[in-house]
Design an enzyme around this catalytic site. Structure first.
Site, mmCIF file in Angstrom:
data_model
loop_
_atom_site.group_PDB
_atom_site.id
_atom_site.type_symbol
_atom_site.label_atom_id
_atom_site.label_comp_id
_atom_site.label_asym_id
_atom_site.label_seq_id
_atom_site.Cartn_x
_atom_site.Cartn_y
_atom_site.Cartn_z
ATOM 1 N N LEU A 138 0.819 -1.206 0.000
ATOM 2 C CA LEU A 138 0.000 0.000 0.000
ATOM 3 C C LEU A 138 0.857 1.262 0.000
ATOM 4 O O LEU A 138 0.400 2.327 -0.395
ATOM 5 C CB LEU A 138 -0.928 0.020 1.220
ATOM 6 C CG LEU A 138 -1.973 -1.096 1.275
ATOM 7 C CD1 LEU A 138 -2.758 -1.029 2.576
ATOM 8 C CD2 LEU A 138 -2.913 -1.020 0.088
ATOM 9 N N ASP A 151 -1.146 16.139 14.593
ATOM 10 C CA ASP A 151 -0.855 16.295 13.167
ATOM 11 C C ASP A 151 -2.133 16.228 12.331
ATOM 12 O O ASP A 151 -2.197 15.527 11.317
ATOM 13 C CB ASP A 151 0.147 15.240 12.704
ATOM 14 C CG ASP A 151 0.826 15.627 11.381
ATOM 15 O OD1 ASP A 151 0.879 16.840 11.081
ATOM 16 O OD2 ASP A 151 1.301 14.729 10.669
#
Length: 498
Positions: free
Chosen positions: A21, A137
């Site tokens: 991925l 974040d």
């Protein structure tokens, strides 16, 4: 999604691996399946850094955070191994585009869809904070728009409010444009910093533009501190809410439940035709025209290989080739397990801010007016060399200087550094610390624009400098991006001809 490579394991733990991925400085994320067929995203720490205490501590912290936070707004942790190598963890495999990808494809979100998303994310953040976890974040690339609603992802740098930090002196963790002023100035962490990041993220979602513009890390951080956020085109109620979220006055920033109350979306988010269009991947909207000053390429927000705050000496491995990274990862798990969060050096706060912060530096001010071939010497006296295959996606390496054509580089007036008609290039993505440098066909894009930065060479769009792992690079060493420090010997890359 990419095929497995010969060097990849066939299985990790009880999971049989089916595909890659994503890959980057910290490790690799695979699509795996349990013996019963349940899909999962498997994040495996690279063997080269498994013995590094800082990197392993962050990985263990991410596992502990995901064990703590289990709600509909985060990808659930399924399984993990953090006691003996190989270290790995498995989370839910959740398909869907990131908010960054959705805005790129469909344009800015319409007001009522924006209100619904704002409220849903605030509700998710409220639950995260209720577990005394700080995300740290929040940004468009760390929000997945799934069929069951938006999810906050990438808890690689999250921490509980009473955990000590792992950052070094003079460093802070996060993404420029989404860092609260108190974090930039003195690393003051708290729930209010997440609220700031959420507000900045919603500004991006509603305008399609970086909330604090583009430029160097120092320029963007200065705008965050001064409050110069771009709210043009937002409806008044959303603009006022965002303005409160990013206020310098922490007491003015609303609580998540207050954000939900103020949004008052008219349509349930999952039933909104705009949300359905995004998650189905159809019907891209025509973008609103932007002012001429915003026509430069957007900052891309899919991470491909940054290493948070880990000394350069621990980096290893081949960076993600543009052959792979040019393909948009619509699989949310690749983003949900974003390999690491970018470490941003808060340097230069004592410098004078740009006199015109909206004007970005251009490469034409630094290169020599006449192109000139010369060796590109690296720290330790070696030369950067083009591999014999000379294919796009190949990695230049440090070699003993021999004066061959493979080591003759030209720095063009437009900021390209090229040898044998191939240019130094940085693959798309967030281009954080540890992002590898590769070769690609010269195409004039911002991925290939460099400029002089004292005795260093700076990649303009990321604001980071060419770096080697050690002050004396050995033959075969690779080059990557790292925050420009001004005093690191392993960043002394004088441009060819200068």
């Amino acid at each position: 999604m990419f095929p497995l490579e010969q060097s990849d394991p066939a299985s990790i733990g009880r999971y049989r691996l089916a595909a890659r991925l994503g890959s980057g400085g910290m490790g690799t994320v695979y699509l795996g399946r349990t013996p019963g067929g349940r899909p999962a995203a498997i994040k495996v720490v690279k063997s080269g850094i498994q013995d590094q205490p800082g990197a392993l501590s962050r990985f263990q912290r991410e596992v502990e955070t995901l064990r703590t936070v289990r709600n509909p707004f985060t990808a659930a942790l399924i399984d993990f191994e953090v006691t003996q190598p190989p270290f790995w963890m498995a989370t839910e495999y959740v398909p869907g585009p990131t908010l960054a990808e959705a805005v790129k494809q469909h344009g800015p979100l319409e007001p009522d869809l924006l209100r619904g998303l704002f409220a849903a994310l605030a509700e998710g953040l409220e639950d995260v904070h209720a577990h005394r976890v700080l995300h740290r974040d929040i940004k468009p690339a760390n929000i997945i728009l799934s069929v069951t609603g938006p999810q906050l992802i990438d808890f690689g740098i999250a921490r509980t409010e009473d955990q000590p930090g792992l950052t070094e002196l003079g460093m802070t963790i996060g993404t420029p444009g989404y860092l609260a002023p108190e974090v930039i100035i003195d690393q003051q962490l708290g729930p209010a910093a997440d609220i700031f990041a959420l507000g900045a993220t919603m500004a991006y979602a509603g305008t399609g533009r970086p909330p604090y513009g583009k430029g160097s890390v120092h320029t963007i951080n200065t705008r965050c501190i001064e409050g110069a956020i771009d709210l043009e085109g937002l409806p008044q109620d959303i603009a006022e809410l965002v303005e409160d979220c990013v206020s310098r006055d922490l007491s003015r920033r609303p609580l998540p439940e207050q954000i939900v109350e103020r949004c008052r979306a008219r349509t349930a988010l999952l039933e909104h035709v705009g949300y359905q269009r995004i998650i189905s991947g159809s019907g891209a909207q025509e973008r609103r025209p932007e002012p001429a000053s915003d026509q430069e390429p957007e900052l891309e927000t899919v991470q491909v290989g940054s290493v948070p705050n880990v000394p350069a000496t621990v980096l290893a491995g081949k960076p993600l080739s543009r052959k792979r990274s040019r393909i948009t990862l619509a699989i949310a798990a690749a983003a949900a397990l974003a390999l690491t969060a970018g470490a941003v050096a808060v340097y230069g706060l004592d410098r004078q801010p740009d006199k015109n912060p909206t004007t970005q530096p251009t490469a034409s001010s630094s290169p020599s007016p006449e192109p000139e071939n010369a060796t590109l010497t690296v720290p330790g006296g070696g030369c950067l060399s083009v591999p014999e295959t000379l294919a796009s996606g190949d990695i230049p390496t440090v070699q003993v200087c021999d004066g061959s054509p493979a080591q003759q580089w030209e720095f063009t007036p437009t900021g390209e550094i090229k040898a044998l008609e191939r240019c130094l290039d940085v693959a798309p993505g967030e281009r954080g610390n540890g992002t590898g440098v590769q070769l690609w066909d010269c195409n004039g894009t911002e991925a290939q624009v460099f400029a002089r930065h004292g005795n260093q060479t700076q990649h303009l769009s990321s604001g980071r400098c060419l770096t080697t792992e050690a002050n004396e690079a050995e033959p075969g060493a690779q080059v990557f991006l790292w925050d420009c420090s001004g005093d690191n010997l392993n960043q002394e890359f004088p441009l060819p001809g200068l």
